[in-house]
Each structure stands twice: as structure tokens, then as C-alpha cells.
Design an enzyme around this catalytic site. Structure first.
Site, PDB file in Angstrom:
ATOM      1  N   ASP A   1      -6.179  -0.540  -3.128  1.00 26.01           N
ATOM      2  CA  ASP A   1      -5.037  -0.139  -3.930  1.00 26.01           C
ATOM      3  C   ASP A   1      -5.613   0.312  -5.273  1.00 26.01           C
ATOM      4  OD1 ASP A   1      -2.591   0.425  -5.015  1.00 26.01           O
ATOM      5  OD2 ASP A   1      -1.648  -1.454  -4.405  1.00 26.01           O
TER       6      ASP A   1
HETATM    7  C1  BGC Z   1       0.564   1.027  -5.658  1.00 30.06           C
HETATM    8  C2  BGC Z   1       0.280   1.753  -4.355  1.00 30.06           C
HETATM    9  C3  BGC Z   1       0.193   3.230  -4.615  1.00 30.06           C
HETATM   10  C4  BGC Z   1      -0.879   3.478  -5.664  1.00 30.06           C
HETATM   11  C5  BGC Z   1      -1.047   4.936  -6.013  1.00 30.06           C
HETATM   12  C6  BGC Z   1      -0.417   1.392  -6.736  1.00 30.06           C
HETATM   13  O1  BGC Z   1      -0.024   0.863  -7.951  1.00 30.06           O
HETATM   14  O2  BGC Z   1       0.545  -0.362  -5.436  1.00 30.06           O
HETATM   15  O3  BGC Z   1       1.288   1.502  -3.420  1.00 30.06           O
HETATM   16  O4  BGC Z   1      -0.073   3.914  -3.431  1.00 30.06           O
HETATM   17  O5  BGC Z   1      -0.539   2.787  -6.850  1.00 30.06           O
HETATM   18  O6  BGC Z   1       0.045   5.410  -6.715  1.00 30.06           O
END
Ligand code: BGC
Length: 753
Positions: free
Chosen positions: A228
């Protein structure tokens, strides 16, 4: 030599390591020298947030279709519908030239308060996993890669970056991991995203047990795992654990750390688990690099044309297939041409999605008021202000508008800021001014329909099912959730009977927050969160405790009526095949979701007393039509996690199979006979077992006693309270443990399954 092996053989260690992190916020690193292209990605999951290079601003992406969010999509219980939505998003991704879409999310709704519940499907792993698989299959039918997230145990937003989720192995396997496991059973995503949090002490991003032993070893997953955004701590340990791609890139900082580990040098972060040696081999880098190369070449991304405008109509159809009619005293469907008051600022400023990284900038958004006005004579009053949740000054005007109308439609729910990635809700209430408004409107017009727009359960004091509320109850309640850009049209279609409601809840609505299973343990103390409720998540908890929910899991009404009959169950491949006839005995065509639950039919200690969903299917039935639905409950449906066996095993015995108010009992053979008596049984428990008679006599003789007719009750000093192993030690019975076990085996000598 395959293309990938050939490429690997030509790459330097630096080039391989280069593949393992992004070149920027949204793109993997390509190589001109080697002819390796880069893959661009965007969020996910209910539309695209395609941003410009290195831009993080949530509301500044290119427009794309905003589809219903996962919490609503799940209420369709229709995996084909999820596939359709996924395919449309996949097509839009191809139009943007993207190679990967960051979604869907398959985390379990542990608490109704989780700020990101709108992005997740269900509290039930089977439903969640199957719906996620539907979306994945749809996305990947267009050539783009899906990225299933957030693996794993990311069930809250407060403290999500560091919280240590303490969860039992059984709850992990049967609930939290099972949702992902089912998704991987029914689809093959090319990417997965690990979560930020720790699981039992180890960050997901450096958790080898999770990312390699279970995910790849046990489940056979073949795609990549990416982090993530910003979830990486110890990058070298991450490589060892099976984390292929760090997103976004680290400006080279972590490339250097990985290279240090390969050279046997100390990295900044020390190992957090004893079996990571702190260094890496070139072979370990190769494993990740090879998976990355496969991902890069498998993710199709050459732009294709897409008539994205047509997706607005699809978004409307999907939303109508999902919204859940919670209550209806007969006021719905409303008659076309009726005079209605439409009340609530959300009728003109609709809430269609939640906040955070999933935020889509839609092409166009339907206002419920406009769509209702296409079917009826509609007068509008705001009734409340979204910006001033405590302001009751708009109620009087709304009451006036409602008075004397054939019906009133109140569009209510949570303000935008209440539901977002990054933080959790603190209570289940909608703003006070809205509750008061609803009460007063019902006071002047009994034909009041409340449409609730929220991504998760809210307290509904106005529902007839609400226990302990005031006298004023709504005539009907429609749970619209967060329905995407065309939700306004779907609401109108359902209220006026243009379409027949056919969604059912994919989560339990609690009467009050304190009834929820995670209540005492959510969101934890800021460092640790204890999953004290174990496997009793969602409806399992309400079934086990007898606490009445406001609306149960699986609930949803239709304008048609369905009758179940002739349930039969039969053994099939170690599992069970259930058949039931479903008839539409109502006045209109409709759709029904057949749900099959099982429970153990005995009171054995540790038995699964509550029911669990094991199969489902949505069927369309014309008025007067009936059909026999046959559903298979495979062996896994009867298995549960067995800590001693370190795997899923089936406990033999009788099971109740229930669907639509009918139930049958069937015996299922266990994986092994259940040992009734063990070293740890007490002597008392042998009474009444004809097989144990001789054994008991032998024991009693040692103590110079006769065997009483009934076990002892409250005499703890008596030998009859001994655990059997104590006979050997403190009882001095003169047997070895082996001899005792032989005697126990004799007592257990018949097949208890
Ligand atoms: C989120 C993800 C997301 C990523 C990119 C993170 O903060 O938890 O679900 O895909 O950001 O935006």
C-alpha cells in the site's frame, strides 16, 4: 529460454532491484535498454482516479464513471453483475492507457464504524470473496490487471498505518483471510496490495508467513504483491517476505537498502522476525524480479477506445439491482403522476461515494429530485443543511411542503465528511436535524418514505424495526447506500416500481452501536487492537448471542413475493447438495436471492451453534413462475479451522441446512473420528458411556471403590474429578501413559462421526 528468463539473465542486480519499486506515484519502472515497459495504475475500486504524474490531490483526477461503491454492489449478491461493473471500469482503464486498477478491496467489515466500509463488500467472507472475484474477473477481461487489496486484516482506518491487529488463528483463517482466499478461488488477480497494519506483531509488508507461506504456499497465488502507498518499513525483509513492488518509489533509498542486504551489509532496519537473517541472496531478488516481469508483460495497456458515456446507464442499472428495500407498509411502489414532496438537501446534492483514494470525479451526476420529477409532480424543500448538521431552521418549510401530498420522499443520510479513508466514524447517528426533520414530517404525512444514503449502517430511529424510538415511524425505508453517479435515477426507478427492489443486506444493521460484536475492542488503544470477538463477526455474533439487530444480514424486500418449498438435501462428494423450489407468487416479476445456511445440530462443546452462509444464488422469476435451484455446499463449507491439525477439518455429525425458512438435517462424515475421550477428559465424563463401563470399573478398583450410579456433583476431592492423565501421575494407578492411551482408544473404539 523464455523471454523472461532471457531478460533476467541480461540484467544487473541494480536493474533487477529497480523493477521492485515505482518510478513515481503511479508507475512501475521500465527500462529502455532492456525493452521493459512501465505499467501505470490508478485507484479503484468503483471508478478510476487517474491522476497526473506524481499528483496526490484527491479531487483532481480525470473524469470517469462513478459506479456504486462496494458496500452497495455487494447487496446485489450477483457475481455476474460485479463482473459487468468491473469490465466497464477495466474498459475505461484501457482508454486511459492504464495497466492496473487498484481494487477491489476484500477486507471484512468488522465494525460498522470503519471509515472505509463503503469500499468493502461484506461481513461474510464467502460473499465478500465472491463479489471481489466478480469485479476482478470483469476488470481482467479487458486485459488490465486487478489489484486485490488490502491484504490483510485492515479493518479500521484509525491508526491504520501502525496498529497491531491481534487476532486468533481461527478468526484469521475462517473470517479475515477467508475473504481473500475465496476471491482467489474464484479469480486470479495479477496483483495484490498488502495492508499498512501489523498482524499479530509483524507488519503486512514484511510478513513472510502472510505473503509467502499462506498466500503463495497454501493458496497457490502467482501474481505480484505491491505495498500500500507508503506501507514499507524494512524493505529488505519485505523482499524476503514476498513483497515484490514498493509503491510509490522511494527515490532510490530502498533500492540501496536491498543492495546492501545482497552484499551482506547491515541495513538501517533490523529484522523484526527471528527467521529473517538480515541479508538477501541474488536468487531472492530474482524471484521478485521475475514476478514483476510477468506482471509487466501480462498487464495490457495499449489505449483502446471506450464509449464511457454509455456507462452512466450501466451505473444506474447496477445501482437499482443493489439497493435494499428495508421496510414497506404497502406505500411503495408510488403511483406515477402522484403529488410528492421531495425533502432533503441530498436530493439536489447527492452523496454518491465516500472520501479518500477511491474518490472519482464523475462525468455527470443524477440528482434524485430531477429523476423523481420525471415520474411525479414533485415539490422540493431542503429540510436540512449538509453544511450545518445541527441547524433545524429549515424543518418548518419542509413540513409545510409535505402536508397534504400523496407521499413524501425524504433523502437522508450521512454528510460527506463522515465516511472516508483515513478515519473511522465515532457513532452510528445521522445528524440530529435530519432525525428531527423525519419525525416531524411523519407527524404530518404518514406516507413518508425515507431513502438513506450512507456507505454503512446508521441508527434508524424512524424505522418500524427500531426498538425504543418515538411513535413516528416511516411507511417505507430504502437503503440506497452510496450508489454512484446514477444513483438518483435508480432511486426513482425503485420508488415508482419501474424496477423491483432485489438487493439484500450484505451486513447486519445493529440496533445500537453497543450491540456490535467489536464494540468493546474497536478501534483499540492506538497501538494494538484485540479481535476479542474471534470468529463471531457480523451476523454470527447476533445469532450466537440472540441480540436482535435492527435489520439482519441477508434481509431485503421485494414488490413480488416468493415462496420456498420442497427442500431436499443429499450427500455429494463429501459435501451436500441442496435443492429447493422457489415460486414467485406475487403480482409482478422479481428477483430472489436464495441463501443457504448451515449449523451444527448438536451441543458439543465448541460446536458451531450459529448458522453460517455457505451458498447463494440470485434468480429472476416472472410473476407466477417457479424454479428449482440446486446449490452445492462443498466439503470446505463444513470445515473449520482446527488449531491442532493446523488446517481446515470437518467435524463429523449432523448439520442443519436452512434456506428461506425451510430446514433439513443431514449427517456429514468427519475427517477423522472425534475422540470423545482424551487424556484431558475427567473420570466423571465416562459415566453413561456403555463403552467405558469396564474402564471405569478398573479405575474405581484402584481406589477401592464401587462405581456409583451417577457422577459426583460438587465433590472436588474425589478421584472422579481427576483428568485421566492424573490417574497415572497423582493417582498412582500403575499404568504408563501409553497404556492409558490404549485404554482410552478402546473406549473411543467406535466411529463417532
Ligand atoms: C490506499 C490504497 C490506495 C493507495 C493509492 C492508499 O492510501 O490505502 O487503497 O490504492 O493509497 O491511492
Amino acid at each position: 529460454m523464455s523471454k523472461i528468463s532471457e531478460l533476467l539473465s541480461r540484467m544487473t542486480a541494480e536493474e533487477k532491484v529497480g523493477l521492485l519499486s515505482g518510478s513515481d506515484f503511479w508507475t512501475t519502472r521500465g527500462s529502455e535498454r532492456l525493452g521493459i515497459p512501465a505499467v501505470s495504475m490508478a485507484d479503484g475500486p468503483h471508478g478510476l482516479r487517474k491522476q497526473k504524474k506524481n499528483e496526490l490531490g484527491i479531487n483532481r483526477s480525470h473524469p470517469s464513471t462513478c459506479f456504486p461503491t462496494a458496500s452497495l454492489l455487494a447487496c446485489s449478491w450477483d457475481t455476474k453483475l460485479a463482473e459487468k461493473q468491473g469490465a466497464a471500469i477495466g474498459m475505461e482503464a484501457r482508454a486511459f492507457g492504464l495497466g492496473c486498477v487498484l481494487g477491489p478491496g476484500a477486507n471484512i467489515k468488522r465494525s460498522p464504524l470503519c471509515g472505509r466500509n463503503f469500499e468493502y463488500f461484506s461481513e461474510e467472507p464467502l460473499l465478500s470473496g465472491k463479489m471481489a472475484a466478480g469485479v476482478i474477473n470483469g476488470l481482467q477481461s479487458q486485459g488490465v490487471s486487478a489489484c486485490l487489496k488490502h491484504f490483510a486484516v485492515n479493518n479500521q482506518e484509525d491508526y491504520r498505518f501502525w496498529v497491531d491487529a491481534r487476532v486468533s488463528e481461527r478468526a484469521l483463517r475462517e473470517i479475515y483471510l477467508a475473504s481473500f482466499e475465496y476471491a482467489l478461488t474464484y479469480s486470479k488477480p495479477k496483483a495484490m496490495m498488502c495492508s499498512y497494519n501489523k498482524i499479530n506483531g509483524v507488519y503486512a509488508s514484511e510478513n513472510r508467513r502472510l505473503l509467502t507461506d499462506i498466500l503463495r504456499g497454501e493458496w497457490g497465488y502467482e501474481g505480484i504483491v505491491m505495498s500500500d502507498w507508503g506501507a514499507v518499513n524494512n524493505r529488505a525483509q519485505g523482499v524476503w517476505a514476498g513483497l515484490d513492488l514498493e509503491m510509490p518509489g522511494s527515490y532510490g533509498v530502498n533500492d540501496a537498502e536491498i543492495l546492501k542486504a545482497v552484499k551482506g551489509e547491515k541495513t538501517y532496519f533490523a529484522p523484526t522476525v527471528p527467521d529473517f537473517p538480515g541479508t538477501l541472496t541474488v536468487e531472492e531478488i530474482d524471484v521478485c524480479a521475475e514476478r514483476m516481469l510477468r506482471f509487466v508483460f501480462d498487464s495490457k495497456r495499449a489505449p483502446v477506445p471506450c464509449d464511457c458515456k454509455a456507462h452512466h446507464a450501466l451505473a444506474r442499472d447496477v445501482a437499482a439491482e443493489c439497493m435494499v428495500l428495508l421496510e414497506n407498509n404497502g406505500v411503495l411502489p408510488l403511483k406515477k403522476g402522484a403529488s410528492v414532496a421531495v425533502i432533503g438537501e441530498m436530493a439536489v446534492k447527492p452523496r454518491i461515494q465516500g472520501g479518500g483514494s477511491s474518490r472519482v470525479v464523475p462525468y455527470e451526476t443524477d440528482k434524485p429530485l430531477d429523476k423523481i420529477a420525471e415520474y411525479a409532480e414533485a415539490a422540493y424543500a431542503a429540510g436540512y443543511s449538509l453544511d450545518r448538521p445541527g441547524d433545524v431552521s429549515l424543518i418548518a418549510e419542509a413540513v409545510e411542503a409535505a402536508d397534504g401530498k400523496d407521499a413524501v420522499i425524504i433523502i437522508a443520510g450521512l454528510p460527506d465528511g463522515d465516511e472516508s479513508e483515513g478515519y473511522d466514524r465515532k457513532h452510528l447517528d445521522i445528524p440530529y436535524a435530519q432525525t428531527k426533520l423525519i419525525d416531524e414530517i411523519i407527524g404530518v404525512n404518514p406516507n413518508t418514505v425515507v431513502v438513506v444514503c450512507a456507505g454503512a449502517p446508521v441508527r434508524m430511529t424512524f424505522a418500524r424495526a427500531f426498538d425504543g424510538g418515538g411513535n413516528n415511524r416511516a411507511a417505507a425505508v430504502l437503503m440506497a447506500y452510496l450508489g454512484g453517479e446514477a444513483a438518483g435515477g435508480a432511486i426513482a426507478d425503485l420508488l415508482f416500481g419501474v424496477k423491483n427492489p432485489c438487493g439484500k443486506l450484505a451486513e447486519t444493521f445493529p440496533m445500537r452501536l453497543s450491540d456490535a460484536p467489536s464494540y468493546p475492542n474497536f478501534p483499540g488503544d492506538g497501538k494494538t487492537v484485540n479481535y476479542g470477538e474471534g470468529i463471531l463477526v457480523g451476523y454470527r455474533w447476533y445469532a450466537e448471542t440472540g441480540i436482535a439487530p435492527l435489520f439482519p444480514f441477508g434481509h431485503g424486500l421485494s414488490y413480488a413475493e416468493f415462496e420456498y418449498s420442497g427442500l431436499t438435501v443429499a450427500e455429494k462428494d463429501g459435501g451436500v447438495e441442496a435443492s429447493v423450489k422457489v415460486a414467485n407468487v406475487g403480482d409482478c416479476d422479481g428477483k430472489e436471492i436464495v441463501q443457504v445456511y448451515i449449523a451444527e445440530n448438536n451441543a458439543r462443546p465448541g460446536a458451531r451453534r450459529h448458522e453460517e452462509l455457505k451458498a447463494f444464488e440470485k434468480i429472476a422469476l416472472k410473476k407466477g413462475e417457479s424454479r428449482t435451484v440446486t446449490l452445492t455446499l462443498d466439503r470446505r463449507a463444513f470445515a473449520r479451522w482446527d488449531d491442532n491439525a493446523g488446517g481446515f477439518t470437518v467435524t463429523g455429525g449432523e448439520y442443519v441446512v436452512r434456506t428461506g425458512g425451510l430446514s433439513r438435517v443431514i449427517a456429514v462424515k468427519g475427517d477423522k473420528p472425534n475422540p470423545k475421550v482424551t487424556m484431558y477428559s475427567d473420570v466423571n465424563s465416562l459415566f453413561g458411556d456403555p463403552n467405558a463401563k469396564e474402564f471405569l470399573k478398573e479405575i474405581a478398583a484402584r481406589f477401592g471403590e464401587e462405581i456409583p450410579d451417577v457422577p459426583a456433583e460438587n465433590d472436588c476431592s474425589d478421584f472422579r474429578w481427576y483428568m485421566l492423565r492424573n490417574l497415572v501421575t497423582m493417582g498412582g494407578i500403575g499404568w504408563t501413559f501409553e497404556e492409558l492411551q490404549e485404554k482410552i482408544d478402546k473406549v473411543n473404539g467406535f466411529d463417532y462421526s
